[in-house]
Design a protein around this motif. Sequence first.
Motif, PDB file in Angstrom:
ATOM      1  N   GLY A   1       0.795  -1.221   0.000  1.00  0.00           N
ATOM      2  CA  GLY A   1       0.000   0.000   0.000  1.00  0.00           C
ATOM      3  C   GLY A   1       0.823   1.263   0.000  1.00  0.00           C
ATOM      4  N   LEU A   2       2.027   1.198  -0.582  1.00  0.00           N
ATOM      5  CA  LEU A   2       2.936   2.340  -0.564  1.00  0.00           C
ATOM      6  C   LEU A   2       3.145   2.915  -1.968  1.00  0.00           C
ATOM      7  CD1 LEU A   2       5.689   0.924   1.830  1.00  0.00           C
ATOM      8  CD2 LEU A   2       3.934   2.621   2.412  1.00  0.00           C
TER       9      LEU A   2
ATOM     10  N   ALA B   1      13.090   5.405   1.480  1.00  0.00           N
ATOM     11  CA  ALA B   1      12.592   5.287   2.865  1.00  0.00           C
ATOM     12  C   ALA B   1      11.734   4.030   3.019  1.00  0.00           C
ATOM     13  CB  ALA B   1      11.804   6.533   3.285  1.00  0.00           C
ATOM     14  N   MET B   2      12.029   3.013   2.215  1.00  0.00           N
ATOM     15  CA  MET B   2      11.194   1.820   2.142  1.00  0.00           C
ATOM     16  C   MET B   2      11.035   1.105   3.478  1.00  0.00           C
ATOM     17  SD  MET B   2       9.549  -0.070  -0.189  1.00  0.00           S
ATOM     18  CE  MET B   2      10.396   0.153  -1.772  1.00  0.00           C
ATOM     19  N   MET B   3      12.165   0.840   4.147  1.00  0.00           N
ATOM     20  CA  MET B   3      12.060   0.080   5.395  1.00  0.00           C
ATOM     21  C   MET B   3      11.400   0.891   6.492  1.00  0.00           C
ATOM     22  SD  MET B   3      15.173  -2.619   5.775  1.00  0.00           S
ATOM     23  CE  MET B   3      16.576  -1.508   5.793  1.00  0.00           C
ATOM     24  N   ALA B   4      11.678   2.178   6.533  1.00  0.00           N
ATOM     25  CA  ALA B   4      11.040   3.028   7.535  1.00  0.00           C
ATOM     26  C   ALA B   4       9.527   3.022   7.354  1.00  0.00           C
ATOM     27  CB  ALA B   4      11.585   4.450   7.437  1.00  0.00           C
ATOM     28  N   LEU B   5       9.083   3.105   6.107  1.00  0.00           N
ATOM     29  CA  LEU B   5       7.650   3.123   5.817  1.00  0.00           C
ATOM     30  C   LEU B   5       6.993   1.785   6.128  1.00  0.00           C
ATOM     31  CD1 LEU B   5       7.799   5.131   2.477  1.00  0.00           C
ATOM     32  CD2 LEU B   5       6.769   5.915   4.613  1.00  0.00           C
ATOM     33  N   ILE B   6       7.660   0.678   5.772  1.00  0.00           N
ATOM     34  CA  ILE B   6       7.100  -0.642   6.075  1.00  0.00           C
ATOM     35  C   ILE B   6       7.043  -0.859   7.585  1.00  0.00           C
ATOM     36  CG2 ILE B   6       7.491  -3.135   5.881  1.00  0.00           C
ATOM     37  CD1 ILE B   6       8.612  -2.666   3.094  1.00  0.00           C
TER      38      ILE B   6
ATOM     39  N   GLU C   1       6.665   1.334   9.907  1.00  0.00           N
ATOM     40  CA  GLU C   1       5.554   2.085  10.492  1.00  0.00           C
ATOM     41  C   GLU C   1       4.209   1.490  10.097  1.00  0.00           C
ATOM     42  OE1 GLU C   1       4.870   6.669  10.906  1.00  0.00           O
ATOM     43  OE2 GLU C   1       3.748   5.970   9.147  1.00  0.00           O
ATOM     44  N   ARG C   2       4.026   1.232   8.796  1.00  0.00           N
ATOM     45  CA  ARG C   2       2.707   0.826   8.314  1.00  0.00           C
ATOM     46  C   ARG C   2       2.340  -0.599   8.707  1.00  0.00           C
ATOM     47  NH1 ARG C   2       0.352   2.801   2.706  1.00  0.00           N
ATOM     48  NH2 ARG C   2       0.466   4.650   4.022  1.00  0.00           N
ATOM     49  N   LEU C   3       3.265  -1.538   8.518  1.00  0.00           N
ATOM     50  CA  LEU C   3       2.921  -2.940   8.744  1.00  0.00           C
ATOM     51  C   LEU C   3       3.196  -3.409  10.171  1.00  0.00           C
ATOM     52  CD1 LEU C   3       3.071  -2.783   5.552  1.00  0.00           C
ATOM     53  CD2 LEU C   3       3.535  -5.227   5.681  1.00  0.00           C
ATOM     54  N   PHE C   4       4.225  -2.812  10.794  1.00  0.00           N
ATOM     55  CA  PHE C   4       4.591  -3.264  12.141  1.00  0.00           C
ATOM     56  C   PHE C   4       4.201  -2.260  13.230  1.00  0.00           C
ATOM     57  CE2 PHE C   4       7.352  -5.572   9.242  1.00  0.00           C
ATOM     58  CZ  PHE C   4       7.305  -6.859   9.746  1.00  0.00           C
ATOM     59  N   LYS C   5       3.553  -1.168  12.822  1.00  0.00           N
ATOM     60  CA  LYS C   5       3.030  -0.175  13.762  1.00  0.00           C
ATOM     61  C   LYS C   5       4.113   0.368  14.700  1.00  0.00           C
ATOM     62  CE  LYS C   5      -0.896  -1.259  11.920  1.00  0.00           C
ATOM     63  NZ  LYS C   5      -1.399  -0.423  10.793  1.00  0.00           N
ATOM     64  N   CYS C   6       5.297   0.565  14.147  1.00  0.00           N
ATOM     65  CA  CYS C   6       6.413   1.063  14.941  1.00  0.00           C
ATOM     66  C   CYS C   6       6.452   2.597  14.959  1.00  0.00           C
ATOM     67  CB  CYS C   6       7.734   0.539  14.381  1.00  0.00           C
ATOM     68  SG  CYS C   6       7.967  -1.237  14.608  1.00  0.00           S
ATOM     69  N   ASP C   7       7.084   3.128  16.000  1.00  0.00           N
ATOM     70  CA  ASP C   7       7.399   4.547  16.099  1.00  0.00           C
ATOM     71  C   ASP C   7       8.787   4.705  15.490  1.00  0.00           C
ATOM     72  OD1 ASP C   7       8.088   7.114  16.807  1.00  0.00           O
ATOM     73  OD2 ASP C   7       7.911   6.816  18.963  1.00  0.00           O
ATOM     74  N   VAL C   8       8.861   5.319  14.301  1.00  0.00           N
ATOM     75  CA  VAL C   8      10.081   5.253  13.493  1.00  0.00           C
ATOM     76  C   VAL C   8      10.808   6.596  13.383  1.00  0.00           C
ATOM     77  CG1 VAL C   8      11.059   4.577  11.256  1.00  0.00           C
ATOM     78  CG2 VAL C   8       8.981   3.451  12.103  1.00  0.00           C
TER      79      VAL C   8
ATOM     80  N   ARG D   1      12.100  12.252   2.111  1.00  0.00           N
ATOM     81  CA  ARG D   1      11.111  13.153   2.721  1.00  0.00           C
ATOM     82  C   ARG D   1       9.815  13.144   1.928  1.00  0.00           C
ATOM     83  NH1 ARG D   1       8.948  17.756   1.911  1.00  0.00           N
ATOM     84  NH2 ARG D   1      10.202  18.179   0.045  1.00  0.00           N
ATOM     85  N   ARG D   2       9.945  13.207   0.596  1.00  0.00           N
ATOM     86  CA  ARG D   2       8.746  13.209  -0.240  1.00  0.00           C
ATOM     87  C   ARG D   2       8.008  11.868  -0.179  1.00  0.00           C
ATOM     88  NH1 ARG D   2      11.895  16.197  -4.316  1.00  0.00           N
ATOM     89  NH2 ARG D   2      11.944  14.358  -5.640  1.00  0.00           N
ATOM     90  N   ASN D   3       8.757  10.763  -0.119  1.00  0.00           N
ATOM     91  CA  ASN D   3       8.109   9.450  -0.009  1.00  0.00           C
ATOM     92  C   ASN D   3       7.357   9.317   1.310  1.00  0.00           C
ATOM     93  OD1 ASN D   3       8.591   8.056  -2.474  1.00  0.00           O
ATOM     94  ND2 ASN D   3      10.722   7.745  -1.895  1.00  0.00           N
ATOM     95  N   ILE D   4       7.926   9.863   2.369  1.00  0.00           N
ATOM     96  CA  ILE D   4       7.255   9.841   3.671  1.00  0.00           C
ATOM     97  C   ILE D   4       5.977  10.677   3.612  1.00  0.00           C
ATOM     98  CG2 ILE D   4       7.448  10.615   6.074  1.00  0.00           C
ATOM     99  CD1 ILE D   4      10.491   9.840   5.822  1.00  0.00           C
ATOM    100  N   GLU D   5       6.071  11.844   3.020  1.00  0.00           N
ATOM    101  CA  GLU D   5       4.907  12.735   2.927  1.00  0.00           C
ATOM    102  C   GLU D   5       3.812  12.148   2.045  1.00  0.00           C
ATOM    103  OE1 GLU D   5       6.095  16.600   1.674  1.00  0.00           O
ATOM    104  OE2 GLU D   5       6.967  17.144   3.620  1.00  0.00           O
ATOM    105  N   ARG D   6       4.169  11.592   0.870  1.00  0.00           N
ATOM    106  CA  ARG D   6       3.144  11.098  -0.046  1.00  0.00           C
ATOM    107  C   ARG D   6       2.409   9.891   0.525  1.00  0.00           C
ATOM    108  NH1 ARG D   6       7.453  10.304  -3.473  1.00  0.00           N
ATOM    109  NH2 ARG D   6       6.549  11.829  -4.889  1.00  0.00           N
ATOM    110  N   ASN D   7       3.004   9.216   1.504  1.00  0.00           N
ATOM    111  CA  ASN D   7       2.346   8.077   2.131  1.00  0.00           C
ATOM    112  C   ASN D   7       1.704   8.431   3.471  1.00  0.00           C
ATOM    113  OD1 ASN D   7       2.862   5.500   0.446  1.00  0.00           O
ATOM    114  ND2 ASN D   7       4.829   6.578   0.420  1.00  0.00           N
ATOM    115  N   GLY D   8       1.691   9.724   3.784  1.00  0.00           N
ATOM    116  CA  GLY D   8       1.049  10.172   5.012  1.00  0.00           C
ATOM    117  C   GLY D   8       1.641   9.553   6.262  1.00  0.00           C
ATOM    118  N   ALA D   9       2.948   9.277   6.229  1.00  0.00           N
ATOM    119  CA  ALA D   9       3.608   8.588   7.344  1.00  0.00           C
ATOM    120  C   ALA D   9       4.102   9.579   8.394  1.00  0.00           C
ATOM    121  CB  ALA D   9       4.771   7.750   6.825  1.00  0.00           C
TER     122      ALA D   9
END
Length: 247
Positions: free
Chosen positions: A54-55, A94-99, A101-108, A122-130
Amino acid sequence: MPAWKDGKLGLPVKEAVKLFPELNDYLDERGRLDFSNREARILYNKAIAKALFGLEIEYHPRGLVTTPVSRYLFLKTFLRGGERVLEIGTGHTAMMALIAERLFKCDVTATELDEEFFEYARRNIERNGAGVKLIRSNGGIIRGVIPEGERFDVIFSAPPYYERPTRGVLTEREGVGGGEHGEAFSVRLIEEALDHLKPGGRVALFLPDKKPLIKAIEEKGKELGYSVRDVKFKVGTRWRHSLIMKK
């Protein structure tokens, strides 16, 4: 576990083409994708990131074409969910950071050295609302980058591991770990991590199937007082290692 509707952790090429029709330009007469072509690899991995995780991911023109499945399998070896984590060198996707947060519900929290890669991340984090906290490392690893007193359950990284610059695969900053076997960056990381891990905290490193490299890091880890576990896993035709060190 994320999986396509066939139950497998992956995405059929024909389904990827539905998401990114331009992939048709890289198919042969039998419908096989030309993975030697960088643009084809980027489009296919963007499709996997979207369909399975979903990224929405934007790749830098000269950065490593990060594969979402390999990163997910690595994270799965040490994350249980809900941890406070620090990624060293999140890269342009920022693939691992996003996964995490999203899949493992971590504080990243994640760091990045390269100015252009930092902007892409930064843009990848923003576009995924992370909610990933992104920090410019400015040449440091942990010490001098992460404030004193900050503690994490897990510190993880896909560190540079080559002894010398490679041709056409990775930029020097991405690839060169230094040392006799490419272990110098990782050794420094696990040393500095000791001051930023919670009691019982772990360091996890994503590494290639390169025995001298792994042995050098393992030996240093034990010398520093870590308990060390090496988890070997397969991604496609390649073996990878998750080297997990517990404080």
